[in-house]
Write an enzyme that holds these catalytic residues in place. Sequence first.
Site, short mmCIF file in Angstrom:
data_model
loop_
_atom_site.label_atom_id
_atom_site.label_comp_id
_atom_site.label_asym_id
_atom_site.label_seq_id
_atom_site.Cartn_x
_atom_site.Cartn_y
_atom_site.Cartn_z
N LYS A 1 0.86 -1.20 0.00
CA LYS A 1 0.00 0.00 0.00
C LYS A 1 0.89 1.24 0.00
O LYS A 1 1.52 1.58 0.99
CB LYS A 1 -0.91 0.00 1.24
CG LYS A 1 -1.91 1.15 1.19
CD LYS A 1 -1.81 1.93 2.48
CE LYS A 1 -2.47 3.25 2.47
NZ LYS A 1 -1.88 4.26 1.59
N GLU B 1 9.18 1.13 11.00
CA GLU B 1 10.23 2.14 10.77
C GLU B 1 9.56 3.49 10.88
O GLU B 1 8.75 3.85 10.03
CB GLU B 1 10.84 1.97 9.37
CG GLU B 1 11.80 0.81 9.25
CD GLU B 1 12.96 0.88 10.23
OE1 GLU B 1 13.30 1.98 10.70
OE2 GLU B 1 13.48 -0.19 10.57
N CYS C 1 13.41 10.51 7.49
CA CYS C 1 13.31 10.03 8.88
C CYS C 1 14.65 10.21 9.56
O CYS C 1 14.74 10.43 10.75
CB CYS C 1 12.89 8.57 8.90
SG CYS C 1 13.90 7.55 7.82
N GLU D 1 9.56 15.81 15.46
CA GLU D 1 10.01 15.66 14.07
C GLU D 1 9.26 16.68 13.21
O GLU D 1 8.03 16.66 13.15
CB GLU D 1 9.70 14.24 13.58
CG GLU D 1 10.15 13.99 12.16
CD GLU D 1 9.82 12.58 11.70
OE1 GLU D 1 8.66 12.16 11.82
OE2 GLU D 1 10.75 11.90 11.21
P1 NAD Z 1 2.08 8.39 7.77
O1 NAD Z 1 2.25 7.62 9.04
O2 NAD Z 1 1.07 9.46 7.73
O3 NAD Z 1 1.70 7.38 6.58
C1 NAD Z 1 2.51 6.29 6.23
C2 NAD Z 1 1.66 5.28 5.48
O4 NAD Z 1 0.69 4.76 6.39
C3 NAD Z 1 0.88 5.84 4.30
O5 NAD Z 1 0.83 4.89 3.27
C4 NAD Z 1 -0.50 6.05 4.90
O6 NAD Z 1 -1.54 6.03 3.95
C5 NAD Z 1 -0.60 4.85 5.83
N1 NAD Z 1 -1.58 4.99 6.92
C6 NAD Z 1 -2.10 6.13 7.43
N2 NAD Z 1 -2.99 5.83 8.41
C7 NAD Z 1 -3.00 4.48 8.52
C8 NAD Z 1 -3.68 3.56 9.37
N3 NAD Z 1 -4.54 3.98 10.29
N4 NAD Z 1 -3.45 2.24 9.23
C9 NAD Z 1 -2.55 1.80 8.32
N5 NAD Z 1 -1.88 2.62 7.47
C10 NAD Z 1 -2.10 3.95 7.58
O7 NAD Z 1 3.53 8.92 7.38
P2 NAD Z 1 3.92 9.84 6.15
O8 NAD Z 1 3.50 11.23 6.45
O9 NAD Z 1 3.49 9.19 4.88
O10 NAD Z 1 5.53 9.72 6.19
C11 NAD Z 1 6.32 10.48 7.01
C12 NAD Z 1 6.76 9.70 8.23
O11 NAD Z 1 7.43 8.51 7.83
C13 NAD Z 1 7.78 10.46 9.06
O12 NAD Z 1 7.44 10.35 10.42
C14 NAD Z 1 9.09 9.74 8.78
O13 NAD Z 1 10.05 9.85 9.80
C15 NAD Z 1 8.62 8.34 8.59
N6 NAD Z 1 9.61 7.56 7.83
C16 NAD Z 1 10.40 6.67 8.50
C17 NAD Z 1 11.38 5.96 7.83
C18 NAD Z 1 12.27 4.99 8.56
O14 NAD Z 1 12.92 4.21 7.89
N7 NAD Z 1 12.34 5.03 9.88
C19 NAD Z 1 11.56 6.14 6.45
C20 NAD Z 1 10.74 7.06 5.80
C21 NAD Z 1 9.77 7.77 6.50
#
Ligand code: NAD
Length: 488
Positions: free
Chosen positions: A182, A257, A291, A390
């Site tokens: 997804k 992650e 991240c 963050e």
């Molecule tokens: P997000 O948590 O809003 O969304 C991530 C994914 O989860 C998206 O595909 C979203 O549609 C999905 N999602 C949202 N609500 C959900 C739910 N209730 N159940 C299941 N899936 C759901 O994050 P974002 O804004 O897309 O990305 C930014 C974040 O990602 C930052 O906090 C960043 O640090 C983190 N990130 C971490 C890493 C790592 O390796 N640690 C790498 C990249 C990004």
Amino acid sequence: MSYPTQQFHPQIYIGGKWCDAQSDQRASIINPATEELLGEVAMAGKADVHAAVSAAVAAKAAWADTSGQVRAGYLRAIAQAVLAQRDQLAQLQTANNGKPLAEAAIDVEDVIATFNYYADLAAELDAEQDQQVSLPSSDYRANLRREPCGVVGLIVPWNFPMVTAAWKVAPALAAGCTVVLKPSEITPLPELALAAIIDQVRLPAGVFNLVTGSGAEVGAALVAHPGLSKVSFTGSTAIGSAVMKSAADDLKGVSLELGGKSAALVFADADIEAALDIVCGGIFFNCGQMCSATSRLLVDKSIAENFIARLKQRIETIVVGDPLASATQMGPITSAQQYQRVQQYIQQGLASGARLLTGGGRPADLLKGYFLAPTVFTEVPLDSAIWREEIFGPVLCVNTFDTEDEAVRIANDSDFGLVATLLTGDEQRAARVSAALQVGLVWVNSGQVIFPQTSWGGMKKSSIGRELGPWGMHAFQEIKHVISAVRK
Ligand code: NAD
């Protein structure tokens, strides 16, 4: 150069076929540099998730039974196809995510390296299977098997769309799992292109499935689906916690992650010229939407005045603008929502009493697109939101320290523990401080290089588990021992 008008599939990919989602709702995909519509994709729902998981369940046994060599062959074919389309894939990522083309090209290289690396690990699996474990008794023999954990749900964010997908898809397929991916609703185009490649290499139907849609609908339905054995999630800490809670209902495995608020530590004995480059790269690469962004800078007080003055000079030469232009060093923020969020943090920073050194708003010459000047705050209160939370944008917060111990203490005083960067000319200090930092990865006098062979992930609220390396594949495997009595 103009923006690509590549074809991408506006459908979802289930059971080896492109198909329409059950609802005809669509999501608009926006180019963040121009605010123009790139296209529309399906906003799938629960029924589509069920269809995708069912296809993955149907394909599970046959895929788990293939040899590691066979799976390696498919992974290499995917890597080859990505290589053949690398320019188009880089352009597509730039169009959807806004990162400069040169950075998008690095992402594509990473995707190729990841598929090739896990192809090698898959190929080695056959010989490793059923290896004997040494025991303290000759009355028994014990053999270790690693088996795929089944059907896995893979959920990824928008900052490195194709890379975060590859870091999950490649090891999961190598391990022998079938998957439902997804993508983020903001940047699904690179993953739709990856699905088209997977279709092109004729991976057996149902082994890889992709469903586009919102997190609240598709993401939540995927995590809750009883057909999954495991969820591997990359995204925000808040949603990661919700994913873990939902997965707990039927005790699915989770790998998470999540976010970070990482520190870069500059000691007085550092190579200052190199340190300036590394500090800038650590916060302004991908417009700070990493991240692993080293968004907290700690500088030795004895060099701070000079270092900060030179940092300001250097940052003010960063070229912000059209991510397709070769001179551009920083593109726009990826979405309108994130643009607003980062600006709110800047307001909070101003209200906190921190000093705005540079940036803070839209560059005067960029009237359209979600552009923000590289922004630096100094003298940031250690209890302020901009120091502790963050931001996920091009905003650097700077403080100083008197001693090594103080630097380590401030760096570790965070809910997160993803990465850290150390800049010092003293090898003993580097070893001491690396050991003391509560993070999953330390870069010493180095930019943020990542190899498929080394682990990715952190401590505290940044991660559960590790990606990349053999650990990335182990996350998709169950361990089984067979202990047999030895006939004498
Ligand atoms: P997000 O948590 O809003 O969304 C991530 C994914 O989860 C998206 O595909 C979203 O549609 C999905 N999602 C949202 N609500 C959900 C739910 N209730 N159940 C299941 N899936 C759901 O994050 P974002 O804004 O897309 O990305 C930014 C974040 O990602 C930052 O906090 C960043 O640090 C983190 N990130 C971490 C890493 C790592 O390796 N640690 C790498 C990249 C990004």
